[in-house]
Structure formats: C-alpha cells, structure tokens
Design a protein around this motif. Structure first.
Motif, short mmCIF file in Angstrom:
data_model
loop_
_atom_site.label_atom_id
_atom_site.label_comp_id
_atom_site.label_asym_id
_atom_site.label_seq_id
_atom_site.Cartn_x
_atom_site.Cartn_y
_atom_site.Cartn_z
N GLU A 289 30.25 -34.62 29.63
CA GLU A 289 29.93 -35.44 30.81
C GLU A 289 28.57 -36.14 30.70
O GLU A 289 28.41 -37.25 31.16
N LYS A 290 27.62 -35.48 30.04
CA LYS A 290 26.30 -36.12 29.89
C LYS A 290 26.38 -37.31 28.93
O LYS A 290 25.82 -38.37 29.20
N GLU A 293 28.22 -40.17 30.77
CA GLU A 293 27.40 -40.85 31.78
C GLU A 293 26.37 -41.77 31.12
O GLU A 293 26.18 -42.92 31.52
N ILE A 294 25.73 -41.26 30.09
CA ILE A 294 24.62 -42.03 29.51
C ILE A 294 25.11 -43.14 28.58
O ILE A 294 24.58 -44.24 28.61
N TYR A 295 26.16 -42.87 27.82
CA TYR A 295 26.55 -43.88 26.82
C TYR A 295 27.70 -44.79 27.25
O TYR A 295 27.81 -45.90 26.73
N GLY A 297 28.70 -44.83 30.83
CA GLY A 297 28.62 -44.98 32.29
C GLY A 297 28.37 -46.41 32.72
O GLY A 297 28.88 -46.89 33.73
N GLY A 298 27.57 -47.12 31.93
CA GLY A 298 27.21 -48.49 32.28
C GLY A 298 28.38 -49.45 32.29
O GLY A 298 28.33 -50.50 32.92
N GLU A 301 31.93 -49.96 36.76
CA GLU A 301 31.22 -50.53 37.91
C GLU A 301 30.85 -49.45 38.93
O GLU A 301 29.77 -49.45 39.50
N THR A 302 31.79 -48.51 39.13
CA THR A 302 31.53 -47.47 40.13
C THR A 302 30.57 -46.40 39.59
O THR A 302 29.90 -45.72 40.35
N GLY A 303 30.52 -46.24 38.28
CA GLY A 303 29.59 -45.30 37.66
C GLY A 303 29.84 -43.87 38.05
O GLY A 303 30.97 -43.47 38.34
N ALA A 304 28.75 -43.08 38.05
CA ALA A 304 28.80 -41.66 38.44
C ALA A 304 29.84 -40.88 37.65
O ALA A 304 30.53 -40.04 38.18
N GLU A 306 29.29 -38.65 35.59
CA GLU A 306 28.83 -37.27 35.44
C GLU A 306 29.66 -36.28 36.25
O GLU A 306 29.85 -35.14 35.87
N ASN A 307 30.16 -36.76 37.40
CA ASN A 307 30.88 -35.85 38.28
C ASN A 307 32.38 -35.82 38.06
O ASN A 307 33.03 -34.87 38.48
N TRP A 308 32.96 -36.84 37.47
CA TRP A 308 34.42 -36.80 37.33
C TRP A 308 34.91 -36.80 35.89
O TRP A 308 36.08 -36.56 35.64
#
Lengths: 334, 431
Positions: A289-290, A293-295, A297-298, A301-304, A306-308
C-alpha cells in the motif's frame, strides 16, 4: 546512492513497519480462528476496549462515571491522579482475561456446535455490545495514551543515512517512526513467545490439539472451555498490545475499532490459520500500500490508495490462492 | 365491561391526541442530528452538548423563545449520510430548522428540504454555493464558507510572505469526502492568481493510517500545509507533521481541524499548529455564566459537562444561538410566537447579528458580526487564525477576523449556484 533509490528503500521500510502494526491486529484473529474456528469480528473492538481500559486505569477514571452521576446526582470522575504504567498494564491484562471468561460464559458456551456463521454473527453482536460498554464505562473523548514508548522520527537513522546520497543532492536522511520500531520489536517477541508457548508447554500442546481437531481433543480429556477462555484471553492480550501501539499514535478513540478492517486483507494474504502468515501478510500489505500510494497514487484522480489498495491485493490473491500464503488448503471430499 | 373499556380507550386517546397537538402547536421543534457514537463521536459530543445546553438555558432563563419552549429531539447519525437522511425524514414534521453537522448529509438534504419547505442551516460547512440566497431559498451557511476559509488561509500565508508566494508550494491534506473536496476549486483559482503550486493529498475515512501521505510531504517539502480534516484524521495528521518535523506554524487547519481533541494527542509536538476559527475559545463570556447558572448549577448539563468552553462546545453555542435568534426574528416579522417552518425561514433570512446584538445575547467578542439577506445566506465571510500553545494547552487568537478574496469567491459562488439552478430549474428570486 541516488536519492530515488534511497526514497524507495525508505518507503519499503516504512511499509514494513506499518505492516507490523497490521499484523498485531491480525494475530488476535488467527489465534481465535485456529483454536475455535470463530472469525472474531470483535477483535478491533478488543483493541479499543483494552486501550480505553488502560488509559482509565492510568488516569484513575471512575468506570461508568457519567452513568453513576446521572442516576445518583453525584459528581465522581477520578479515584486517583495517576497509576504507574506497569501496574495499569497488569490490571488491563487481568481485565482482558476476565472479559474472555465472561464472553465464554455468556456467549460461546451457548453456541457450541453451531454453524460458523452463527458464531461469526455472535461476534458481530459482541463487537457492538463491547463498543457500547466501552463508551459507557470510559466515555467517548479522545484520550492521550502514553506508556513511555518513544515516538517521532528517528534522529539517529536520519543522521546515519544523510551521507548515503550522492554529493550535492538534496537529501535529508531516511525517516522511520521510532514507535513503529518498538512495535516491530514487540511483535517479534510476541511471536517467539507464542511459538515457544505452543511448542513446549502442556497447555500450548492442548491448544494445538484443539486447533487440530475438537472431537479428538475432547476424547483425550482436554477441556474445550478452558482452552477457549485461554485463547480469548491471549488474543485479548494481543489486542491490548495493538491498542497501545495504535492508541499511542492517534490517541485512544472509537475509530480504533476500525483497525480490524486493516487486518482483513492481511488475513486473506497470510491465511486465517497461520501465525507466521499473519506477520508475512501484514508486511506484504504494508509495503504494497505504501508503494502504491507513493508511486502510482498520483495517477488516480481520487487518490488515497493507501486505504484501499490492500483490499485490491487481497482480492487478487483470493483468485489464485483462496487459503492464503500459509493457510490450510481447503479440501472437500465428495 | 366492554362499554367501560371502550370509554377508557376513548379518554386515553383524547389525552394522547391533545397532548400531541399541544406539542405540535405550542413548542418550537429544533431537531438535532448528532453523532454521539462512532468514529467521529469525540467531535460530535462537545458540539451537541453546546447546542443542548444553550437550548436548556433559553428554556430555563427566558421560558423559551417568545414564551414557546424549545423541543430538541436528538437523532443519532453516526456521521453517516444515509442515516442522516433517515433522521431528517423522521423528524421533518413541524421542524423549524435542521443542522446536519455533516457536509455529506447537507448535500443530500438540500433538494429534500427545499421541496419540503424546511430550513437547513449548515454553519460554516456544507455546500458553499448555498450562500447564494437567490438560488438556495431554504439553505443557509453563514457566517463563513469553506471557500472563504481557503481564501483566508491563503491571505494569512500572503501576510507572512510580504504578499508574495509565487513559486511556493501549498499542500492540501483533505478528508476524501464531499467536505474535504470543497476548497479545491478555490485553491486552484487562488493558485493561478498568486502563482503558488497546489499539491493535493486525499486521506480516506477514517484516516487512522497516513504514513504514505506524510512520506510524500517529507519528500516534496511544501512550504505550507492546509488541512480539511475531521475526527481521527486530524490527530494523526498533526502528530505525523510533528514527527517529520514540519514547521507547525506553517500548518493551518480549517475550523473543523482546530479543536483541543485534534492537538492534545500530539503533546508538545503540536505546539504552534494553527487553525481558522469563527468563534472564540474559553468560558468567560456572558453566555457561559448564564449556562452555568441556569443549567449546570442545577445539574442539568448535557453529558458530563466536561466540554464546557472547548472550541467545539462553543461552536455549538454559537450555532444554537443563531437558530434561536432566527426564531425570534420570525416571531417579530409575523407578529406571532407560534411560527410555522415557512415563517422561521423568513426569520433566518433576516437575522442581523451586529456587535450590539451579540453583546445583548451574551456573545460579546465571541464571533464576528454578520447579517443574512435574501441574496446572501453566507454571512460576513470572516474568520480569524488561532494558534495552539502546547505548554498551556490552550488556543489563542493571533489575528483579527479577516475577509476572503471576494472577487474570486463571489464569482465561484455565482458559477456553481447558477449551474445548480439550471439543473434543478430554479428561478432566481430577490429580483
């Protein structure tokens, strides 16, 4: 080393540390599931309840104070100003053992030989009931939990890694939260202790026997009820450890019960019946998840993510290995 | 025997019906959508306590509003949108006003309440463009909106940088919901105007785990961080910022990210954190003295009374005060104490809380003055910046109340509300 590579390593390390935090919750699920075949939906609430109780003991809060005050017009709030952490932790452990005994007497005892789905539903009810009792007992405020575990970024690691980047590059060292390092150490101790306990003690062997076959265990004189109380008490203890770690990070509040949701993908990956699986599953989820998110996630559009993202990983895993990495293979004889 | 039973039944029914009718016509119903349970309870409880204590004080001190007692039935939403809508449906009969306490619920109630003729008051939250009274007849969001908030935060940053933030980066850490997304458009517009780069960082409900978000921040090193958070998200964010040693004086939360709950778990690390606010903290105002005298000293405090004077409790007082004032204004306009929901709306539209009136109500220097009108349901658009002192564990206001960039905000409000009017086929009023 390039800054990109160092950042990648930092992300993986932080993912591993977060994964350990998820594993702490998942361990409680695995223990109960192994011993009794019950998927304990209330494990997250256990962590919350343990953390609430610990803060209550630490600060001398009168349990059910606002109910008592409302009913009798009194104004009780605190018995004493503070209690040493060690004593408060011991008392919380005793409370969790008492809770395990009560659950066995009031719930499990009456549901022996019921379908797993009935037991699962019972734990859902237990989760709501325990959350309500926790609220009545200790109140809904955000509580500061401090048992002396340090937290915050590790200055040592930052300084030790700052020189690893190529000269002239804009790099300021690697980041790791000290609290997560402590969680890792505690999780390792916990797993080793559990392994030694189940391998080398009489009770541990009885526990494994029950996990293997209830009927066979009963036939050689092992008390199923005693084992269940024991297992629920151990998972109550693990919940307390998880509650301390998560509560130190965010303050003790009712959203803590939702950390159980983080354990689900861990269990799907690691398997519901394997203690090493809970650890490996947690690490994989944490790193996955990390990195996502970091690589990547951008790009969303909705992002986040890390949680799903963890659930996406779990779903993909379910397609190819439904029993998880270390879970018992499901074989249906026809 | 049967006749006796029948008579008794009739008598009981008459008593029951007459008591219901008495409630329906003689009391003013202010239903409360609250969340005293669940993940957001630590914020929901102090706010709800503020409302209840104020209503109780008005009933005890003044005998109600114009002699009409306030009824304030509570409905637990758990901050869940669908449950909030159910609560609205259950309580809308004869209701004067709904305060949804959630932007998600507010969005759902806007068309429903408009069709039902019920006032919705979302104090400093909800749909920002509802400030346009020409389109949103039944919806009010005074005294300040999220778009004002975004602009005021940027104004504060401009003030700290001699009005030049060209090339700087401002990160927005936001609750990934209707609430958290509200300021994005405004910040994009402000970014174009002032030349700053906007970095968007959504955090999903509930926000217990944000490590990757803060690793990104540590890597990108934005100059400032704005936060639109709620619940545990705030506590984790403040603690994470302290953990990566982000300068806390450059971290500014919206008014829903600036309560004691949000900073206490971070301990010393939260020192210097800022947030916007439209009400003062503390318990030295006349309204607090009255609540103490008429409610707390009589053992009638809502909850255990421990939230008295906290940021969210005080906000509840302010919200309740505006709702009560609207009823008073409605009674004056229509010359009757027994107002209907439609009359109440007229009162809300004509609320005028200048400094003198705020003082009369016990709120001197507590909040900025504002007035609603047919065109403007969004109030004055003023907010101040408060800063947390971890040593004294208290908030202190560090700026005066200041206004937003009206040139940008008014244009955005007009665009969004006109689009809504076209979609819903609403004819503009106040012409």
């Amino acid at each position: 080393m390039s800054v990109e590579l160092l950042n990648f390593i930092e992300t993986v390390l932080n993912g591993l540390m977060s994964g350990v935090m998820y594993s702490l919750v998942a361990l409680g699920f695995v223990l109960i599931f192994k011993a009794s075949g019950v998927f304990n939906f209330a494990q997250g609430v256990f962590a919350l309840f343990a953390a609430l109780t610990l803060v209550g003991y630490q600060t001398g809060q009168v349990p059910f104070a606002h109910v008592i005050n409302e009913l009798f017009g009194t104004n009780y709030h605190n018995w004493y100003a503070s209690m040493p952490n060690f004593l408060a932790i011991i008392l919380t452990m005793i409370t969790m053992i008492a809770l395990a005994w009560i659950i066995e007497r009031l719930v499990l005892k009456h549901l022996v030989n019921q379908d797993p789905i009935i037991l699962f539903m019972a734990t859902i009810g237990l989760a709501f009931a325990l959350e309500g009792v926790g609220d009545l007992m200790w109140g809904s405020d955000v509580k500061v939990l401090d048992v002396g575990i340090p937290s915050g970024g590790s200055v040592w690691l930052e300084e030790a890694t700052i020189g690893l980047a190529a000269e002239g590059s804009d790099y300021y060292g690697m980041y790791i939260d000290v609290l997560n390092v402590w969680a890792t150490v505690i999780a390792v101790i916990l797993v080793i202790t559990l392994a030694l306990f189940s391998q080398y003690t009489k009770t541990g062997r009885a526990l494994r026997a029950v996990a293997d076959d209830h009927q066979a265990a009963l036939s050689v004189g092992i008390s199923l009820r005693t084992i269940w109380i024991l297992v629920w008490a151990i998972s109550g203890f693990i919940a307390m450890v998880a509650g301390i770690m998560w509560g130190t990070e965010s303050g003790v509040q009712f959203s803590l019960s939702l950390i159980a949701l983080k354990a689900l993908p861990v269990l799907i990956l690691g398997g519901f019946t394997s203690i090493p699986g809970a650890i490996i599953g947690g690490l994989l989820i944490g790193v996955g998840e990390k990195l996502a998110e970091i690589y990547i996630g951008g790009y969303f559009e909705t992002g986040a993510l890390e949680n799903w993202f963890a659930y996406v990983m779990a779903l993909v895993f379910l397609l190819f290995r439904p029993q998880g990495l270390f879970g018992d293979k499901i074989i249906e004889r026809v | 025997m049967r006749i006796k039973q029948l008579l008794m039944g009739i008598v009981a029914s008459v008593i029951a019906v007459s008591s219901y009718v008495e409630i329906a016509v003689a009391d003013l119903k202010f239903p409360m959508l609250v969340y005293r349970t669940g993940a957001y309870a630590p914020n929901g409880i102090p706010n709800a306590d503020g409302f209840v204590d104020y209503y109780k004080m008005i009933n005890a001190r003044d005998g109600g509003i114009g002699g009409e007692k306030i009824l304030h039935p509570e409905c637990e939403t758990g901050y869940k949108t669908q449950v909030g809508v159910e609560c609205y449906e259950k309580n809308k009969q004869d209701a004067m006003v709904f305060q949804p306490m959630s932007t998600g619920i507010t969005y759902q109630l806007i068309p429903k309440a408009t069709a039902d003729g019920v006032t919705v008051y979302s104090t400093g939250y909800g749909r920002t463009s509802a400030a346009n009274g020409k389109v949103f007849k039944w919806i009010f969001n005074a005294p300040v909106t999220y778009w004002d908030g975004a602009s005021i935060a940027v104004k504060h940053i401009l003030g700290k940088n001699s009005n030049d933030i060209k090339g700087k980066t401002i990160a927005l850490v936001y609750h990934n919901s209707a609430y958290g997304k509200e300021p994005i458009r405004t910040l994009e517009q402000l970014g174009k105007k002032h030349g700053f780069k906007l970095m968007l960082l959504p955090v999903d409900h509930p926000g217990q785990e944000q490590k990757a978000t803060w690793l990104k921040i540590r890597k990108a090193r934005p100059d400032y961080i704005l936060m639109w958070g709620w619940g545990v998200m705030n506590q984790v964010a403040v603690k994470s910022a302290a953990s990566i040693k982000f300068p806390m004086e450059n971290f500014i939360g919206i008014w829903w990210s600036g309560s004691e709950n949000d900073v206490l778990p971070a301990g010393e690390g939260a020192h210097g954190y800022k947030s916007l606010t439209f009400n003062a903290p503390g318990s030295n105002y006349q309204v607090h003295k009255d609540i103490k005298k008429y409610v707390h000293d009589k053992g009638e405090a809502s909850g255990d009374g421990s939230h008295f004077g906290t940021v969210l409790y005080n906000r509840g007082l302010f919200q309740a005060m505006v709702q009560v004032e609207a009823a008073r204004v409605a009674q004056q306009i229509h010359g009757t104490s027994k107002i209907t929901p439609a009359m109440y709306r007229d009162g809300m539209e004509n609320v005028k809380l200048d400094a003198k009136r705020l003082e009369e109500l016990g709120f001197k220097d507590f909040a900025p003055p504002f007035a609603n009108s047919c065109e403007n349901h969004g109030g004055s658009g003023l907010a101040a910046v408060q800063q947390w002192d971890a040593k004294t564990k208290s908030w202190s206001m560090i700026t005066d109340y200041m206004g937003s960039d009206r040139a940008i905000i008014d244009k955005l409000i007009a665009e969004d509300s006109n689009k809504y009017a076209a979609e819903q086929k609403i004819a503009e009023r106040c012409n």
